[in-house]
Design an enzyme around this catalytic site. Structure first.
Site, mmCIF file in Angstrom:
data_model
loop_
_atom_site.group_PDB
_atom_site.id
_atom_site.type_symbol
_atom_site.label_atom_id
_atom_site.label_comp_id
_atom_site.label_asym_id
_atom_site.label_seq_id
_atom_site.Cartn_x
_atom_site.Cartn_y
_atom_site.Cartn_z
ATOM 1 N N HIS A 58 0.927 -1.173 0.108
ATOM 2 C CA HIS A 58 -0.124 0.084 0.173
ATOM 3 C C HIS A 58 1.432 1.360 -0.087
ATOM 4 C CE1 HIS A 58 -3.466 2.402 1.699
ATOM 5 N NE2 HIS A 58 -2.424 2.888 1.589
ATOM 6 N N GLU A 59 2.122 1.015 0.726
ATOM 7 C CA GLU A 59 2.441 2.805 1.264
ATOM 8 C C GLU A 59 3.419 2.068 -0.414
ATOM 9 O OE1 GLU A 59 1.712 4.566 3.363
ATOM 10 O OE2 GLU A 59 0.877 3.773 5.088
ATOM 11 N N HIS A 62 1.420 4.141 -2.938
ATOM 12 C CA HIS A 62 2.017 5.566 -2.806
ATOM 13 C C HIS A 62 3.251 6.240 -3.243
ATOM 14 C CE1 HIS A 62 -1.760 6.387 -1.028
ATOM 15 N NE2 HIS A 62 -1.659 5.727 0.092
#
Length: 266
Positions: A58-59, A62
């Site tokens: 998820h990170e 980004h």
């Protein structure tokens, strides 16, 4: 073009992440084969490790999107190595989400990597950077539920099936919560570039408390019930029953003792 300025060492996968991935693989094998004397322990380790892997991805999503949008500083910050220890707030990004899973079976989103927004031009790029994280949770949910909606469960051991169902529940809850237009969460980050300066300035002080506000609201029975009704509807659409998720969570909380209901697959 921006990736040319990133050194190979800044993109090399961290041994920390590889270690977490190895734990996921080994405990997944133990859950599948029934190797562990207590299946709940294997399910707990498998789901927790897989959940941390999804948080790292998820990170990473980004950071990777930010890199291609103009912020080349994400490499030097270590965000491209998938090392959870390099996040701005490792406590918010990893520790608290795991605690929330253990406490209530909720995939509550964690903190975010620090993106230098001033290096990025274009509102669509800013929105895409924010959306990239929860979209990763959506993809993870699709992968976890593939055996269910493909009707390919023949030969899949019940414990592994239940573990996948619970892991899918975490991904769906994380995706829904992340897309809420609450300051501090990714959903607000998608909308923020399109808001006026006055609105953004007024809302900005609430950002540090957005996660806590969501967590508090989920303790309200009516809100909690409506939220999980939505989650259950999404999971049913993906072929996962309430029985599957219940037994997955029941196995995950092995310290409370397993339910006899889950000993027989319907």
């Amino acid at each position: 073009m921006t990736t040319a300025t990133i050194r190979p060492s800044e993109r090399r996968i961290s041994p920390v992440f590889l270690g977490i991935l190895a734990v996921t693989a080994v405990t997944g094998w133990a859950t599948w084969t029934g190797f562990a004397e207590q299946p709940g322990v294997a399910v707990f380790l498998f789901v927790t490790a897989a959940w941390i892997v999804s948080l790292c991805l998820h990170e990473y999503a980004h950071a990777r999107t930010a890199l291609h949008s103009g912020d080349i500083t994400v490499g030097a910050k270590g965000y491209l190595t998938l090392n959870p220890l390099r996040y701005t707030h490792a406590l918010l990004s990893i520790v608290l989400p795991v605690v929330f899973v253990i406490m209530g079976g909720i995939g509550l989103p964690g903190g975010a990597v620090f993106i230098e927004r001033g290096r990025i031009r274009g509102r669509w790029r800013h929105s895409l950077i924010s959306a990239a994280g929860p979209l990763t949770n959506v993809l993870f949910a699709v992968v976890c539920t593939a055996p269910f909606w493909l009707d390919a469960l023949d030969g899949v051991p019940p414990d592994f099936r239940f573990a996948l169902a619970f892991l899918a529940l975490l991904q769906v809850t994380a995706a829904i919560l992340n897309f809420l237009p609450v300051p501090g969460l990714d959903g607000y980050g998608v909308l923020e570039p399109w808001l006026s300066y006055e609105v953004r300035r007024q809302v900005e002080p609430l950002a540090p408390f957005g996660l806590l506000i969501v967590f508090a609201l989920l303790w309200i029975p009516g809100v909690n019930g409506a939220f999980f009704d939505l989650v259950d509807a999404v999971l049913r659409g993906l072929g996962i029953s309430d029985f599957d998720t219940y037994c997955g969570y029941d196995l995950y909380r092995f310290w409370r003792g397993g339910s006899e209901v889950c000993s027989v697959t319907p």
